[in-house]
Design a protein around this motif. Structure first.
Motif, PDB file in Angstrom:
ATOM      1  N   HIS A 164       0.826  -1.196   0.000  1.00  0.00           N
ATOM      2  CA  HIS A 164       0.000   0.000   0.000  1.00  0.00           C
ATOM      3  C   HIS A 164       0.870   1.259   0.000  1.00  0.00           C
ATOM      4  O   HIS A 164       2.038   1.215   0.369  1.00  0.00           O
ATOM      5  CB  HIS A 164      -0.929   0.025   1.222  1.00  0.00           C
ATOM      6  CG  HIS A 164      -2.122  -0.866   1.065  1.00  0.00           C
ATOM      7  ND1 HIS A 164      -2.034  -2.233   1.192  1.00  0.00           N
ATOM      8  CD2 HIS A 164      -3.419  -0.588   0.772  1.00  0.00           C
ATOM      9  CE1 HIS A 164      -3.239  -2.766   0.995  1.00  0.00           C
ATOM     10  NE2 HIS A 164      -4.088  -1.799   0.744  1.00  0.00           N
ATOM     11  N   LYS A 165       0.268   2.357  -0.425  1.00  0.00           N
ATOM     12  CA  LYS A 165       0.980   3.628  -0.504  1.00  0.00           C
ATOM     13  C   LYS A 165       0.071   4.762  -0.043  1.00  0.00           C
ATOM     14  O   LYS A 165      -1.154   4.660  -0.104  1.00  0.00           O
ATOM     15  CB  LYS A 165       1.452   3.890  -1.940  1.00  0.00           C
ATOM     16  CG  LYS A 165       2.491   2.890  -2.446  1.00  0.00           C
ATOM     17  CD  LYS A 165       2.866   3.182  -3.885  1.00  0.00           C
ATOM     18  CE  LYS A 165       4.030   2.297  -4.350  1.00  0.00           C
ATOM     19  NZ  LYS A 165       3.655   0.868  -4.346  1.00  0.00           N
ATOM     20  N   VAL A 166       0.704   5.850   0.409  1.00  0.00           N
ATOM     21  CA  VAL A 166      -0.017   7.079   0.702  1.00  0.00           C
ATOM     22  C   VAL A 166       0.253   8.053  -0.439  1.00  0.00           C
ATOM     23  O   VAL A 166       1.399   8.215  -0.876  1.00  0.00           O
ATOM     24  CB  VAL A 166       0.427   7.692   2.048  1.00  0.00           C
ATOM     25  CG1 VAL A 166      -0.323   8.999   2.312  1.00  0.00           C
ATOM     26  CG2 VAL A 166       0.182   6.711   3.189  1.00  0.00           C
ATOM     27  N   TYR A 167      -0.811   8.683  -0.918  1.00  0.00           N
ATOM     28  CA  TYR A 167      -0.698   9.590  -2.061  1.00  0.00           C
ATOM     29  C   TYR A 167      -0.977  11.029  -1.632  1.00  0.00           C
ATOM     30  O   TYR A 167      -1.814  11.289  -0.762  1.00  0.00           O
ATOM     31  CB  TYR A 167      -1.688   9.182  -3.145  1.00  0.00           C
ATOM     32  CG  TYR A 167      -1.365   7.849  -3.772  1.00  0.00           C
ATOM     33  CD1 TYR A 167      -0.504   7.757  -4.858  1.00  0.00           C
ATOM     34  CD2 TYR A 167      -1.917   6.673  -3.269  1.00  0.00           C
ATOM     35  CE1 TYR A 167      -0.202   6.534  -5.431  1.00  0.00           C
ATOM     36  CE2 TYR A 167      -1.622   5.437  -3.840  1.00  0.00           C
ATOM     37  CZ  TYR A 167      -0.757   5.382  -4.919  1.00  0.00           C
ATOM     38  OH  TYR A 167      -0.449   4.155  -5.479  1.00  0.00           O
ATOM     39  N   PHE A 168      -0.250  11.962  -2.287  1.00  0.00           N
ATOM     40  CA  PHE A 168      -0.373  13.386  -1.986  1.00  0.00           C
ATOM     41  C   PHE A 168      -0.510  14.148  -3.303  1.00  0.00           C
ATOM     42  O   PHE A 168       0.282  13.930  -4.239  1.00  0.00           O
ATOM     43  CB  PHE A 168       0.867  13.906  -1.261  1.00  0.00           C
ATOM     44  CG  PHE A 168       1.285  13.084  -0.065  1.00  0.00           C
ATOM     45  CD1 PHE A 168       0.881  13.430   1.221  1.00  0.00           C
ATOM     46  CD2 PHE A 168       2.094  11.971  -0.220  1.00  0.00           C
ATOM     47  CE1 PHE A 168       1.269  12.681   2.319  1.00  0.00           C
ATOM     48  CE2 PHE A 168       2.488  11.210   0.876  1.00  0.00           C
ATOM     49  CZ  PHE A 168       2.075  11.565   2.147  1.00  0.00           C
ATOM     50  N   LEU A 202      -7.561   9.122  -9.377  1.00  0.00           N
ATOM     51  CA  LEU A 202      -8.079   8.572  -8.126  1.00  0.00           C
ATOM     52  C   LEU A 202      -8.583   7.148  -8.324  1.00  0.00           C
ATOM     53  O   LEU A 202      -8.402   6.284  -7.457  1.00  0.00           O
ATOM     54  CB  LEU A 202      -9.190   9.473  -7.583  1.00  0.00           C
ATOM     55  CG  LEU A 202      -8.733  10.845  -7.088  1.00  0.00           C
ATOM     56  CD1 LEU A 202      -9.934  11.746  -6.805  1.00  0.00           C
ATOM     57  CD2 LEU A 202      -7.856  10.734  -5.851  1.00  0.00           C
ATOM     58  N   ASP A 203      -9.180   6.893  -9.455  1.00  0.00           N
ATOM     59  CA  ASP A 203      -9.647   5.536  -9.744  1.00  0.00           C
ATOM     60  C   ASP A 203      -8.469   4.572  -9.894  1.00  0.00           C
ATOM     61  O   ASP A 203      -8.560   3.408  -9.511  1.00  0.00           O
ATOM     62  CB  ASP A 203     -10.486   5.544 -11.020  1.00  0.00           C
ATOM     63  CG  ASP A 203     -11.538   4.450 -11.038  1.00  0.00           C
ATOM     64  OD1 ASP A 203     -12.214   4.264 -10.010  1.00  0.00           O
ATOM     65  OD2 ASP A 203     -11.670   3.780 -12.067  1.00  0.00           O
ATOM     66  N   SER A 204      -7.351   5.083 -10.416  1.00  0.00           N
ATOM     67  CA  SER A 204      -6.190   4.217 -10.663  1.00  0.00           C
ATOM     68  C   SER A 204      -5.473   3.813  -9.379  1.00  0.00           C
ATOM     69  O   SER A 204      -4.718   2.839  -9.376  1.00  0.00           O
ATOM     70  CB  SER A 204      -5.203   4.926 -11.602  1.00  0.00           C
ATOM     71  OG  SER A 204      -4.481   5.951 -10.928  1.00  0.00           O
ATOM     72  N   ILE A 244      -5.157   9.144   1.177  1.00  0.00           N
ATOM     73  CA  ILE A 244      -5.014  10.161   0.134  1.00  0.00           C
ATOM     74  C   ILE A 244      -5.047  11.532   0.799  1.00  0.00           C
ATOM     75  O   ILE A 244      -5.989  11.852   1.530  1.00  0.00           O
ATOM     76  CB  ILE A 244      -6.137  10.054  -0.913  1.00  0.00           C
ATOM     77  CG1 ILE A 244      -6.119   8.681  -1.604  1.00  0.00           C
ATOM     78  CG2 ILE A 244      -6.011  11.173  -1.949  1.00  0.00           C
ATOM     79  CD1 ILE A 244      -7.356   8.402  -2.444  1.00  0.00           C
ATOM     80  N   PHE A 245      -3.998  12.312   0.549  1.00  0.00           N
ATOM     81  CA  PHE A 245      -3.924  13.679   1.061  1.00  0.00           C
ATOM     82  C   PHE A 245      -4.104  14.656  -0.096  1.00  0.00           C
ATOM     83  O   PHE A 245      -3.354  14.597  -1.081  1.00  0.00           O
ATOM     84  CB  PHE A 245      -2.570  13.939   1.718  1.00  0.00           C
ATOM     85  CG  PHE A 245      -2.433  13.349   3.093  1.00  0.00           C
ATOM     86  CD1 PHE A 245      -2.513  14.157   4.217  1.00  0.00           C
ATOM     87  CD2 PHE A 245      -2.230  11.994   3.266  1.00  0.00           C
ATOM     88  CE1 PHE A 245      -2.392  13.621   5.493  1.00  0.00           C
ATOM     89  CE2 PHE A 245      -2.101  11.442   4.530  1.00  0.00           C
ATOM     90  CZ  PHE A 245      -2.184  12.255   5.652  1.00  0.00           C
ATOM     91  N   ILE A 294      -9.242   9.845   3.639  1.00  0.00           N
ATOM     92  CA  ILE A 294      -8.955  11.006   2.798  1.00  0.00           C
ATOM     93  C   ILE A 294      -8.812  12.212   3.711  1.00  0.00           C
ATOM     94  O   ILE A 294      -9.679  12.475   4.550  1.00  0.00           O
ATOM     95  CB  ILE A 294     -10.055  11.241   1.751  1.00  0.00           C
ATOM     96  CG1 ILE A 294     -10.199  10.015   0.842  1.00  0.00           C
ATOM     97  CG2 ILE A 294      -9.749  12.487   0.922  1.00  0.00           C
ATOM     98  CD1 ILE A 294     -11.351  10.115  -0.140  1.00  0.00           C
ATOM     99  N   ILE A 295      -7.705  12.915   3.551  1.00  0.00           N
ATOM    100  CA  ILE A 295      -7.403  14.092   4.376  1.00  0.00           C
ATOM    101  C   ILE A 295      -7.230  15.282   3.459  1.00  0.00           C
ATOM    102  O   ILE A 295      -6.468  15.221   2.482  1.00  0.00           O
ATOM    103  CB  ILE A 295      -6.135  13.879   5.233  1.00  0.00           C
ATOM    104  CG1 ILE A 295      -6.352  12.756   6.247  1.00  0.00           C
ATOM    105  CG2 ILE A 295      -5.747  15.165   5.946  1.00  0.00           C
ATOM    106  CD1 ILE A 295      -5.977  11.382   5.746  1.00  0.00           C
ATOM    107  N   VAL A 296      -7.915  16.350   3.761  1.00  0.00           N
ATOM    108  CA  VAL A 296      -7.843  17.578   2.965  1.00  0.00           C
ATOM    109  C   VAL A 296      -7.264  18.694   3.819  1.00  0.00           C
ATOM    110  O   VAL A 296      -7.636  18.861   4.991  1.00  0.00           O
ATOM    111  CB  VAL A 296      -9.241  17.969   2.448  1.00  0.00           C
ATOM    112  CG1 VAL A 296      -9.260  19.418   1.956  1.00  0.00           C
ATOM    113  CG2 VAL A 296      -9.684  17.025   1.333  1.00  0.00           C
TER     114      VAL A 296
END
Length: 254
Positions: A9-13, A38-40, A48-49, A86-88
């Motif tokens: 797994h990964k965290v995306y920014f 986002l779908d990919s 997701i940040f 999801i963090i905004v």
């Protein structure tokens, strides 16, 4: 809540979509590209940040929000409902978030930079506006814009007037900025690098992740600390990916 990151797994920014600008047609093309991205990542995203300026303007009235952006908001709701955190972070164009994302999509919203620790890596994340030296004019305006009385006064404007006025000033701001975000300004002139170095004198961080600048940057601050600017989704379509050990700046090709 994002816990330690597993190997698969990964965290995306990502940041600075400025949806709504410069017009509806151009914005829709970028919005569809964001949804594809986002779908990919939905099958391996530990979190997701979105680090500010999702919209070129956003204001949450008591009973309404700006219309549009249905594809992106729907995709965020879908991912959140699937259990992906999801963090905004609010940016200087969408600082007036006040509960809609939390209540409708179970998305956490932060208004100031925040520290996270995963896999013993310490990360400081924020949009980046108002940090570092200089820009006193904007820092004053931010205090005005976030003042509760000023927010209330704006909220009593009819949305057609309020949003129209905000869009006008946003366009004028871009005209004034010009092409200053098209190249690296040098470590001494990149205010977020200066800010990160000042923070490092007091506290260690492995990574500093900011948006706002609109130019993708991966800059070594020391042997074990890096500053990463996420670029934008207007020209660069860049994002960062954390695999539990390292962070890489990448470009989305659709």
């Amino acid at each position: 809540m994002i816990n330690n990151i597993s190997a698969d797994h990964k965290v995306y920014f990502l940041s600075d979509f400025h949806l709504g600008a410069p017009n509806a047609d151009a914005s829709l093309i970028r919005e569809k590209k964001l949804v594809l991205f986002l779908d990919s990542i939905k099958n391996n995203a530990a979190g997701i940040f979105i680090v500010g300026d999702i919209f070129d303007f956003w204001f949450e009235y008591k009973k309404s929000v700006p219309k549009g952006y249905t594809r992106l908001l729907g995709k965020l709701a879908e991912l959140s409902d699937a259990g992906i955190p999801i963090i905004v972070f609010t940016g200087n164009h969408d600082m007036w978030m006040s509960g809609y994302f939390e209540s409708e999509m179970n998305i956490t919203v932060y208004h100031e930079p925040k520290t996270f620790v995963w896999n013993n890596k310490k990360v400081l994340i924020g949009h980046g506006d108002g940090l570092g030296p200089g820009d006193q004019g904007y820092k004053f305006l931010k205090k005005v814009f976030t003042n509760p009385i000023c927010k209330w006064l704006f909220s009593i404007l009819h949305p057609d007037w309020g949003i129209g006025l905000a869009n006008y000033f946003s366009r004028k701001s871009k005209e004034k900025t010009g092409l200053s975000d098209d190249h690296f300004l040098g470590a001494d002139n990149e205010w977020l690098i200066v800010y990160s170095k000042e923070v490092l004198e007091k506290e260690h961080f492995d990574f500093f992740i900011f948006g706002h600048r609109h130019y993708p940057i991966d800059f070594p601050l020391t042997n074990n600390s890096r500053y990463i600017n996420l670029g934008d989704w207007i020209k660069n379509f860049t994002y960062a990916e954390f695999d539990g050990t390292n962070i890489q700046l990448k470009k989305f090709e659709s």
